[in-house]
Scaffold this motif. Structure first.
Motif, PDB file in Angstrom:
ATOM      1  N   GLN A 150      -9.811  12.325   5.174  1.00 15.31           N
ATOM      2  CA  GLN A 150      -9.377  10.999   5.621  1.00 15.31           C
ATOM      3  C   GLN A 150     -10.311   9.882   5.172  1.00 15.31           C
ATOM      4  O   GLN A 150     -10.101   8.720   5.525  1.00 15.31           O
ATOM      5  CB  GLN A 150      -9.264  10.970   7.150  1.00 15.31           C
ATOM      6  N   TRP A 151     -11.302  10.222   4.367  1.00 18.96           N
ATOM      7  CA  TRP A 151     -12.325   9.225   4.062  1.00 18.96           C
ATOM      8  C   TRP A 151     -11.758   8.004   3.336  1.00 18.96           C
ATOM      9  O   TRP A 151     -12.205   6.871   3.580  1.00 18.96           O
ATOM     10  CB  TRP A 151     -13.478   9.843   3.269  1.00 18.96           C
ATOM     11  N   LEU A 152     -10.749   8.194   2.493  1.00 19.21           N
ATOM     12  CA  LEU A 152     -10.167   7.050   1.792  1.00 19.21           C
ATOM     13  C   LEU A 152      -9.421   6.124   2.756  1.00 19.21           C
ATOM     14  O   LEU A 152      -9.363   4.908   2.526  1.00 19.21           O
ATOM     15  CB  LEU A 152      -9.224   7.533   0.682  1.00 19.21           C
ATOM     16  N   HIS A 153      -8.880   6.699   3.816  1.00 11.08           N
ATOM     17  CA  HIS A 153      -8.243   5.871   4.852  1.00 11.08           C
ATOM     18  C   HIS A 153      -9.283   4.958   5.496  1.00 11.08           C
ATOM     19  O   HIS A 153      -9.052   3.752   5.657  1.00 11.08           O
ATOM     20  CB  HIS A 153      -7.585   6.769   5.902  1.00 11.08           C
ATOM     21  N   PHE A 154     -10.434   5.519   5.844  1.00 11.58           N
ATOM     22  CA  PHE A 154     -11.496   4.721   6.450  1.00 11.58           C
ATOM     23  C   PHE A 154     -12.085   3.733   5.442  1.00 11.58           C
ATOM     24  O   PHE A 154     -12.446   2.613   5.801  1.00 11.58           O
ATOM     25  CB  PHE A 154     -12.589   5.634   7.008  1.00 11.58           C
ATOM     26  N   PHE A 155     -12.155   4.160   4.174  1.00 13.71           N
ATOM     27  CA  PHE A 155     -12.658   3.259   3.139  1.00 13.71           C
ATOM     28  C   PHE A 155     -11.738   2.045   3.008  1.00 13.71           C
ATOM     29  O   PHE A 155     -12.210   0.920   2.836  1.00 13.71           O
ATOM     30  CB  PHE A 155     -12.757   3.997   1.802  1.00 13.71           C
ATOM     31  N   GLU A 156     -10.430   2.254   3.083  1.00 11.11           N
ATOM     32  CA  GLU A 156      -9.487   1.147   2.965  1.00 11.11           C
ATOM     33  C   GLU A 156      -9.628   0.183   4.145  1.00 11.11           C
ATOM     34  O   GLU A 156      -9.537  -1.046   3.977  1.00 11.11           O
ATOM     35  CB  GLU A 156      -8.050   1.677   2.889  1.00 11.11           C
TER      36      GLU A 156
END
Length: 337
Positions: A150-156
């Motif tokens: 889910q890291w890209l979700h948090f990055f966004e």
């Protein structure tokens, strides 16, 4: 103002994570004495975070620095986690850092990379530190290490929240600069590719060390140098395993890491080079590196760090490390300058 331009008083800073009771319960007096020792040795850059002991590191660092003029030092902290007043009763899950601050404050810690969360985090940090301003703000742990797939979700969320909020604060002169504070190169590379917002630097922990640097060398370090985005090197001792500790990446070091450390140690012993000296000077040899911030919780460690940075290492030591492939062939070394 660039990170490098703000750190002209010296490239050796102080990483305050241990002040949050990392690995052990540190007495308040010992924590303050350690910060005092850093100051007496000439250290003028101090880095902390709300996450370190659920605010304990910021509280202790602020108390120790209160005896000095705020204009005489550079201060950075982080956003991305909020420290709540309520007590955490369940097990905390912080990825590879789970259990790292079990002796810290019991306050509940939650992730928040939004613009509002960023502003609230800074306001809370100012209160805990007891200062009127923070120089640099790092967006903390927005990476796979802590958020998994889910890291890209948090990055966004951070891209549309924290990135923009911090850019506005920089434009208003409230802070000098911002960037990411992470343990992996992937989010830094992604951030460098963006055009709508540009960071001033990155705090890269554990990814450009004598023991672990190959991935950062592939693209991040040369790209950062080309774009004049400064890198502050955190964790130069690889969680302590390079200097006799048992941890690597905040966990017990695996056999293959211990074996590599022993090979490095054998070369160092042949040339009578302290491992700390090799570790610090290697991390700072790259043109992108603006500063290095080893952590410490004992006053005597500070003098060791400063002596290590000043130690004259023979060129043959670096050449043998390269010949034995203990450092990457493309890694800049002090002898290359």
């Amino acid at each position: 103002m660039s990170v490098r331009g703000s750190l002209l008083k010296g490239p050796l800073g102080f990483g305050a994570a241990p002040l949050g009771n990392m690995f052990r319960n540190i007495p308040d007096a010992e924590a303050e004495a350690t910060v005092d020792a850093a100051w007496q040795q000439g250290g003028r850059y101090f880095d902390t975070a709300p996450f370190y002991g659920a605010g304990l590191s910021e509280i202790r660092l602020g108390r120790a620095l209160a005896k000095h003029n705020r204009n005489d030092y550079v201060l950075s902290t982080k956003v991305g986690r909020l420290i709540l007043d309520e007590v955490e009763t369940g097990k905390r899950d912080f990825g590879e850092k789970s259990g790292l601050f079990e002796f810290g404050r019991p306050n509940r810690v939650v992730y928040d990379y939004s613009a509002d969360g960023t502003l609230r985090s800074i306001d809370d940090s100012l209160k805990r530190l007891g200062v009127e301003r923070i120089d640099f703000v790092w967006i903390h742990d927005v990476s796979r290490d802590f958020h998994g797939d889910q890291w890209l979700h948090f990055f966004e969320i951070a891209r549309t929240g924290a990135f923009r909020a911090l850019t506005k604060l920089r434009e208003q002169g409230v802070i000098k600069g911002w960037g990411l504070g992470v343990n992996s190169v992937e989010p830094c590379e992604l951030t460098l590719d963006m055009t709508e917002t540009q960071p001033d630097g990155f705090l890269l922990a554990g990814r450009y060390t004598l023991l672990d640097h190959e991935r950062a060398l592939q693209r991040l370090m040369p790209a950062a140098a080309a774009k004049k985005v400064d890198i502050v090197i955190g964790g130069p001792y690889s969680s302590g395993v390079l200097v006799g500790g048992a941890h690597f990446e905040y966990q017990k070091a695996p056999p293959e890491i211990l074996a590599k450390v022993e090979r490095i140690r054998a070369v160092a012993q042949r040339y009578s080079v302290p491992i700390k000296a090799a570790a610090l000077q290697f991390s700072l040899a790259h043109p992108a590196a603006a500063a290095v911030i080893p952590g410490a919780s004992r006053p005597e460690r500070i003098a060791e760090d400063h002596a290590a940075l000043a130690f004259v290492i023979p060129g043959d030591f670096w050449r043998e490390l390269r010949e034995q492939k203990l450092v990457a062939a493309q890694a800049p070394l002090p002898i290359d300058r």
